[in-house]
Design an enzyme around this catalytic site. Structure first.
Site, PDB file in Angstrom:
ATOM      1  N   SER A 136      -3.292  11.778  -9.927  1.00 30.69           N
ATOM      2  CA  SER A 136      -2.719  11.428  -8.887  1.00 30.69           C
ATOM      3  C   SER A 136      -1.381  12.463  -8.657  1.00 30.69           C
ATOM      4  O   SER A 136      -0.442  12.166  -9.755  1.00 30.69           O
ATOM      5  CB  SER A 136      -2.267   9.907  -8.814  1.00 30.69           C
ATOM      6  OG  SER A 136      -1.576   9.943  -7.568  1.00 30.69           O
ATOM      7  N   LYS A 162      -5.874  14.109  -6.798  1.00 30.65           N
ATOM      8  CA  LYS A 162      -5.586  13.209  -5.561  1.00 30.65           C
ATOM      9  C   LYS A 162      -4.186  13.656  -5.008  1.00 30.65           C
ATOM     10  O   LYS A 162      -3.123  13.727  -5.817  1.00 30.65           O
ATOM     11  CB  LYS A 162      -5.585  11.865  -5.923  1.00 30.65           C
ATOM     12  CG  LYS A 162      -4.869  10.622  -5.129  1.00 30.65           C
ATOM     13  CD  LYS A 162      -5.126   9.289  -5.235  1.00 30.65           C
ATOM     14  CE  LYS A 162      -4.043   8.385  -5.477  1.00 30.65           C
ATOM     15  NZ  LYS A 162      -4.412   7.031  -5.879  1.00 30.65           N
ATOM     16  N   LEU A 163      -4.209  13.970  -3.897  1.00 31.97           N
ATOM     17  CA  LEU A 163      -2.821  14.364  -3.373  1.00 31.97           C
ATOM     18  C   LEU A 163      -2.064  13.395  -2.473  1.00 31.97           C
ATOM     19  O   LEU A 163      -2.795  12.797  -1.604  1.00 31.97           O
ATOM     20  CB  LEU A 163      -2.839  15.545  -2.379  1.00 31.97           C
ATOM     21  CG  LEU A 163      -3.473  16.951  -3.067  1.00 31.97           C
ATOM     22  CD1 LEU A 163      -3.532  18.092  -1.991  1.00 31.97           C
ATOM     23  CD2 LEU A 163      -2.659  17.456  -4.293  1.00 31.97           C
ATOM     24  N   LYS A 164      -0.855  12.670  -2.881  1.00 32.25           N
ATOM     25  CA  LYS A 164      -0.131  11.801  -2.052  1.00 32.25           C
ATOM     26  C   LYS A 164       0.211  12.760  -0.898  1.00 32.25           C
ATOM     27  O   LYS A 164       0.447  13.826  -0.831  1.00 32.25           O
ATOM     28  CB  LYS A 164       0.954  11.567  -3.021  1.00 32.25           C
ATOM     29  CG  LYS A 164       0.794  10.548  -4.048  1.00 32.25           C
ATOM     30  CD  LYS A 164       0.109   9.119  -3.651  1.00 32.25           C
ATOM     31  CE  LYS A 164       0.031   8.378  -4.685  1.00 32.25           C
ATOM     32  NZ  LYS A 164      -0.505   7.098  -4.509  1.00 32.25           N
ATOM     33  N   ASP A 190      -4.168  10.112  -0.639  1.00 33.49           N
ATOM     34  CA  ASP A 190      -3.860   8.803  -0.500  1.00 33.49           C
ATOM     35  C   ASP A 190      -2.440   8.838   0.266  1.00 33.49           C
ATOM     36  O   ASP A 190      -1.333   9.404  -0.235  1.00 33.49           O
ATOM     37  CB  ASP A 190      -3.299   8.252  -1.740  1.00 33.49           C
ATOM     38  CG  ASP A 190      -3.011   6.903  -1.897  1.00 33.49           C
ATOM     39  OD1 ASP A 190      -2.888   6.275  -1.010  1.00 33.49           O
ATOM     40  OD2 ASP A 190      -2.650   6.330  -3.052  1.00 33.49           O
ATOM     41  N   ASN A 192      -0.896   5.550   0.897  1.00 28.51           N
ATOM     42  CA  ASN A 192      -0.174   4.668   0.915  1.00 28.51           C
ATOM     43  C   ASN A 192       0.473   3.946   2.315  1.00 28.51           C
ATOM     44  O   ASN A 192       1.726   3.858   2.224  1.00 28.51           O
ATOM     45  CB  ASN A 192       1.025   4.821  -0.085  1.00 28.51           C
ATOM     46  CG  ASN A 192       0.664   4.972  -1.445  1.00 28.51           C
ATOM     47  OD1 ASN A 192       0.741   6.102  -1.995  1.00 28.51           O
ATOM     48  ND2 ASN A 192      -0.001   4.107  -2.180  1.00 28.51           N
ATOM     49  N   GLU A 215      -7.213   7.816   1.026  1.00 27.90           N
ATOM     50  CA  GLU A 215      -7.054   6.126   0.481  1.00 27.90           C
ATOM     51  C   GLU A 215      -5.962   5.657   1.379  1.00 27.90           C
ATOM     52  O   GLU A 215      -4.687   6.454   1.673  1.00 27.90           O
ATOM     53  CB  GLU A 215      -6.564   6.637  -0.852  1.00 27.90           C
ATOM     54  CG  GLU A 215      -6.306   5.334  -1.479  1.00 27.90           C
ATOM     55  CD  GLU A 215      -5.961   5.461  -3.156  1.00 27.90           C
ATOM     56  OE1 GLU A 215      -6.351   6.604  -3.404  1.00 27.90           O
ATOM     57  OE2 GLU A 215      -5.311   4.620  -3.824  1.00 27.90           O
ATOM     58  N   ASP A 240      -7.227   0.662  -0.504  1.00 29.73           N
ATOM     59  CA  ASP A 240      -6.300   0.370  -1.942  1.00 29.73           C
ATOM     60  C   ASP A 240      -5.432  -0.905  -1.464  1.00 29.73           C
ATOM     61  O   ASP A 240      -5.891  -2.006  -1.775  1.00 29.73           O
ATOM     62  CB  ASP A 240      -5.456   1.500  -2.243  1.00 29.73           C
ATOM     63  CG  ASP A 240      -4.705   1.252  -3.388  1.00 29.73           C
ATOM     64  OD1 ASP A 240      -4.534   0.076  -3.868  1.00 29.73           O
ATOM     65  OD2 ASP A 240      -3.943   2.220  -3.808  1.00 29.73           O
ATOM     66  N   LYS A 264      -7.964  -1.728  -8.438  1.00 25.83           N
ATOM     67  CA  LYS A 264      -6.786  -1.913  -9.307  1.00 25.83           C
ATOM     68  C   LYS A 264      -6.881  -3.360  -9.711  1.00 25.83           C
ATOM     69  O   LYS A 264      -6.586  -4.120  -9.079  1.00 25.83           O
ATOM     70  CB  LYS A 264      -5.507  -1.585  -8.583  1.00 25.83           C
ATOM     71  CG  LYS A 264      -5.291   0.007  -8.648  1.00 25.83           C
ATOM     72  CD  LYS A 264      -3.921  -0.063  -7.736  1.00 25.83           C
ATOM     73  CE  LYS A 264      -3.731   1.421  -7.492  1.00 25.83           C
ATOM     74  NZ  LYS A 264      -2.602   1.411  -6.294  1.00 25.83           N
ATOM     75  N   GLY A 292      -4.724   3.330 -10.334  1.00 23.38           N
ATOM     76  CA  GLY A 292      -3.648   3.251 -11.654  1.00 23.38           C
ATOM     77  C   GLY A 292      -2.217   2.734 -10.843  1.00 23.38           C
ATOM     78  O   GLY A 292      -2.057   3.049  -9.733  1.00 23.38           O
TER      79      GLY A 292
HETATM   80  O1  SMG Z   1      -1.485   5.454 -12.328  1.00 25.42           O
HETATM   81  O2  SMG Z   1      -1.749   7.575 -12.142  1.00 25.42           O
HETATM   82  C1  SMG Z   1      -1.376   6.398 -11.560  1.00 25.42           C
HETATM   83  C2  SMG Z   1      -0.731   6.408 -10.339  1.00 25.42           C
HETATM   84  C3  SMG Z   1      -1.987   6.372  -9.480  1.00 25.42           C
HETATM   85  O3  SMG Z   1      -1.262   7.166  -7.182  1.00 25.42           O
HETATM   86  C4  SMG Z   1      -1.300   6.130  -8.151  1.00 25.42           C
HETATM   87  N1  SMG Z   1      -1.049   5.097  -7.718  1.00 25.42           N
HETATM   88  O4  SMG Z   1      -1.547   3.935  -4.388  1.00 25.42           O
HETATM   89  O5  SMG Z   1      -2.983   4.619  -5.682  1.00 25.42           O
HETATM   90  C5  SMG Z   1      -1.546   4.514  -5.353  1.00 25.42           C
HETATM   91  C6  SMG Z   1      -0.582   4.658  -6.321  1.00 25.42           C
HETATM   92  C7  SMG Z   1       0.195   3.535  -6.473  1.00 25.42           C
HETATM   93  C8  SMG Z   1       1.299   3.667  -7.646  1.00 25.42           C
HETATM   94  S1  SMG Z   1       2.824   4.556  -6.785  1.00 25.42           S
HETATM   95  C9  SMG Z   1       4.068   4.071  -8.069  1.00 25.42           C
HETATM   96 MG    MG Z   2      -3.289   4.154  -3.548  1.00 30.36          MG
END
Ligand code: SMG
Ligand code: MG
Length: 371
Positions: A136, A162-164, A190, A192, A215, A240, A264, A292
């Site tokens: 990520s 995965k790109l935020k 993703d 969020n 996501e 998610d 998760k 994760g």
């Molecule tokens: O554990 O590699 C990891 C982080 C993966 O992007 C990740 N997690 O929304 O999926 C998600 C985020 C939530 C945690 S951000 C602190």
């Molecule tokens: Mg996510």
């Protein structure tokens, strides 16, 4: 099983690079480590909550308090009947707090499995020895910086990127990564929860980039919005934050709000519930993958075991320790041809390194345990 003590320990571990999402930037992982002591074993787990309630409503200080004052007393009331399988039922009257419940259940399950000499993977039903690893990638200050980070991860062998994303950091970074690394790259995004349904047309702008999935574009409680969005974009939607108990998965599947689910264990209340979501999704032909929460080796070990179940068909956010930490709390998880090995020892199958743990500990609270 007979518990002798439960210890809550707050640790702070620096991240190798800051991780920026649509809700904030972290440069260290603060985490509560739960240690359950029985006559014959020690069980370990970590609470995935962050210091602020931004990913979900849970946060670490609140979680410590909920575990101590509301969850543990309900387990003590079970007396000799306490098993990991009875934890969820006993704490069910406490609303929410899935991450706190997950941490407690997991530490107890680890102790129980160690006493019985069974591995997490064996107990959960893992069918693979190794699991494919994705990574990520946080929001960056520039496209150049992003391309360099992605190139580094691909060189290490990660099998999926995965790109935020967030408004203002979506089409351009995705286009740049797709153009630079080609159409073969397994790529997903993703958000969020950073968008609303009014952004549907804008989000459809990601369709030409053949993403594996998008996501959680909309708010966590907006299942109908996701079902609506799914009709207006081609990119498959993955939920998610919206999926907590398995019932949510069943609802989302019925509404057509998703094509894929990010499982998760922390978010859904533990590994037993995570396995139920896996099973519900499998029964409907919905693929899942393991998310994760920047876990240390303690949480990663159990996640990797879960990711060995048959319907975890996409690479997870189960990256190597070096993606997060210079020094992990266990022997590091390392990439082998883009995969992590599922631990085979009893319980989570990894040992906590006592000196490392001591070095990052900010506080320790012994809660005791009396029945
Ligand atoms: O554990 O590699 C990891 C982080 C993966 O992007 C990740 N997690 O929304 O999926 C998600 C985020 C939530 C945690 S951000 C602190
Ligand atoms: Mg996510």
């Amino acid at each position: 099983m007979k518990i002798e003590n439960i210890e809550l320990r707050r640790v702070h571990i620096p991240l190798v690079r800051p991780f920026r999402t649509s809700f904030g930037t972290s440069s260290e992982r603060a985490v509560t480590i739960v240690r359950v002591t029985t006559a014959d074993a020690e069980g370990w787990a970590e609470c995935a909550a962050d210091t602020s309630p931004l990913y979900s409503s849970e946060f670490l200080d609140g979680s410590d308090l909920v575990i101590r004052d509301h969850l543990i007393p309900r387990l003590q009331a079970l007396g000799d009947r306490l098993t990991a399988e009875r934890v969820a039922g006993a704490v069910e009257p406490v609303k929410g707090h899935a991450m706190s419940k997950a941490a407690l259940e997991t530490a107890i399950l680890d102790a129980q499995l160690k006493e019985a000499d069974i591995s997490f993977g064996g107990y959960l039903g893992a069918v693979r020895d190794t699991v494919p690893a994705g990574v990520s990638v946080g929001i960056m200050d520039s496209i150049d910086e992003l391309l360099e980070a992605v190139a580094g991860y691909l060189e290490e062998g990660y099998l999926r990127i995965k790109l935020k994303i967030e408004p203002g950091w979506d089409l351009e970074p995705v286009r740049a990564v797709r153009e630079r690394f080609g159409e073969e790259l397994l790529l997903q995004v993703d958000a969020n929860t950073a968008y609303t349904l009014a952004d549907a047309r804008h989000l459809a702008g990601l369709d030409p980039f053949d993403l594996l999935l998008m996501e959680q574009p909309l708010k966590e409680d907006d299942l109908l919005g996701h079902a609506n969005l799914a009709k207006r974009i081609r990119t498959p939607i993955c939920l998610d934050e919206s999926i907590e108990p398995a019932r949510d998965a069943a609802t989302a599947i019925t509404l057509g709000a998703r094509s894929v689910i990010n499982v998760k264990p922390a978010r859904v209340g533990g590994y037993l519930e995570a396995r139920r979501i896996h099973d519900v999704a499998a029964a409907h032909g919905v693929p899942v993958w393991c998310g994760g929460m920047l876990e240390t080796g303690i949480g990663r070990a159990a996640n990797v075991a879960l990711a060995g179940l048959p319907n975890f068909v996409l690479p997870g956010d189960t990256s190597a320790s070096s993606r997060y930490y210079e020094q992990d709390l266990t022997a590091p998880f390392v990439l082998e041809n883009g995969h992590l090995r599922v631990p085979t020892g009893p319980g989570i199958g990894v040992e906590v390194l006592p000196d490392v743990l001591a070095g990052v500990t900010a506080s320790v609270t012994d809660i005791g345990f009396s029945t």
